[in-house]
Design a protein around this motif. Sequence first.
Motif, short mmCIF file in Angstrom:
data_model
loop_
_atom_site.label_atom_id
_atom_site.label_comp_id
_atom_site.label_asym_id
_atom_site.label_seq_id
_atom_site.Cartn_x
_atom_site.Cartn_y
_atom_site.Cartn_z
N CYS A 1 50.62 54.12 30.78
CA CYS A 1 49.46 54.83 30.25
C CYS A 1 48.37 53.85 29.83
O CYS A 1 47.20 54.04 30.17
CB CYS A 1 49.89 55.70 29.07
N CYS A 2 48.76 52.80 29.12
CA CYS A 2 47.77 51.81 28.66
C CYS A 2 47.10 51.11 29.83
O CYS A 2 45.87 50.95 29.84
CB CYS A 2 48.45 50.78 27.76
N ALA A 3 47.88 50.70 30.82
CA ALA A 3 47.31 50.01 31.98
C ALA A 3 46.35 50.92 32.73
O ALA A 3 45.27 50.50 33.15
CB ALA A 3 48.41 49.51 32.90
N SER A 4 46.75 52.17 32.92
CA SER A 4 45.92 53.12 33.67
C SER A 4 44.65 53.49 32.91
O SER A 4 43.61 53.73 33.52
CB SER A 4 46.72 54.39 33.99
N TYR A 5 44.73 53.53 31.61
CA TYR A 5 43.57 53.92 30.81
C TYR A 5 42.59 52.77 30.63
O TYR A 5 41.39 52.92 30.85
CB TYR A 5 44.01 54.43 29.43
N TRP A 6 43.09 51.60 30.23
CA TRP A 6 42.21 50.49 29.88
C TRP A 6 41.69 49.72 31.08
O TRP A 6 40.57 49.20 31.04
CB TRP A 6 42.90 49.53 28.91
N CYS A 7 42.49 49.61 32.14
CA CYS A 7 42.03 48.86 33.30
C CYS A 7 42.62 49.46 34.58
O CYS A 7 43.58 48.92 35.15
CB CYS A 7 42.40 47.39 33.18
N PRO A 8 42.07 50.59 35.03
CA PRO A 8 42.64 51.25 36.20
C PRO A 8 42.58 50.41 37.47
O PRO A 8 43.47 50.48 38.31
CB PRO A 8 41.81 52.53 36.34
N CYS A 9 41.56 49.57 37.60
CA CYS A 9 41.48 48.70 38.79
C CYS A 9 42.62 47.69 38.80
O CYS A 9 43.25 47.46 39.84
CB CYS A 9 40.13 47.97 38.83
N CYS A 10 42.88 47.09 37.65
CA CYS A 10 43.99 46.13 37.55
C CYS A 10 45.31 46.83 37.80
O CYS A 10 46.20 46.27 38.46
CB CYS A 10 44.01 45.48 36.17
N ALA A 11 45.47 48.03 37.28
CA ALA A 11 46.71 48.78 37.47
C ALA A 11 46.94 49.08 38.95
O ALA A 11 48.07 48.95 39.44
CB ALA A 11 46.67 50.08 36.66
N LEU A 12 45.89 49.47 39.66
CA LEU A 12 46.02 49.73 41.09
C LEU A 12 46.42 48.47 41.86
O LEU A 12 47.26 48.53 42.77
CB LEU A 12 44.72 50.29 41.66
N MET A 13 45.85 47.35 41.50
CA MET A 13 46.19 46.09 42.16
C MET A 13 47.66 45.72 41.88
O MET A 13 48.37 45.28 42.78
CB MET A 13 45.27 44.96 41.69
N GLN A 14 48.10 45.92 40.65
CA GLN A 14 49.50 45.64 40.31
C GLN A 14 50.44 46.53 41.12
O GLN A 14 51.46 46.06 41.63
CB GLN A 14 49.76 45.87 38.83
N GLU A 15 50.08 47.80 41.23
CA GLU A 15 50.92 48.73 41.98
C GLU A 15 51.00 48.32 43.44
O GLU A 15 52.08 48.34 44.05
CB GLU A 15 50.36 50.15 41.84
#
Length: 79
Positions: free
Chosen positions: A37-51
């Motif tokens: 939730c935190c990753a998706s909320y605060w930095c969705p671009c970073c979260a997508l790259m991590q995924e």
Amino acid sequence: MGWCALSCCGLQWVLQTLKRTDMREQLGTQGSGFGDCCASYWCPCCALMQEEKEMVRKSEIVTHAEYQPPQGMMYPPQQ
């Protein structure tokens, strides 16, 4: 369609959190729903790259583990 509607309201992170949690559970990656939730909320671009990177890494591991290269041609010993 849902992504666009939630994006207009600033709530696209909800769907990304759900998808990230599903992917983490499917791949057996460590983490928590709160972290997703935190990753998706605060930095969705970073979260997508991590995924994406995690998916590529896991697929490479699986591919190499299952792949057996063919053995080279074997000639009978010459006499």
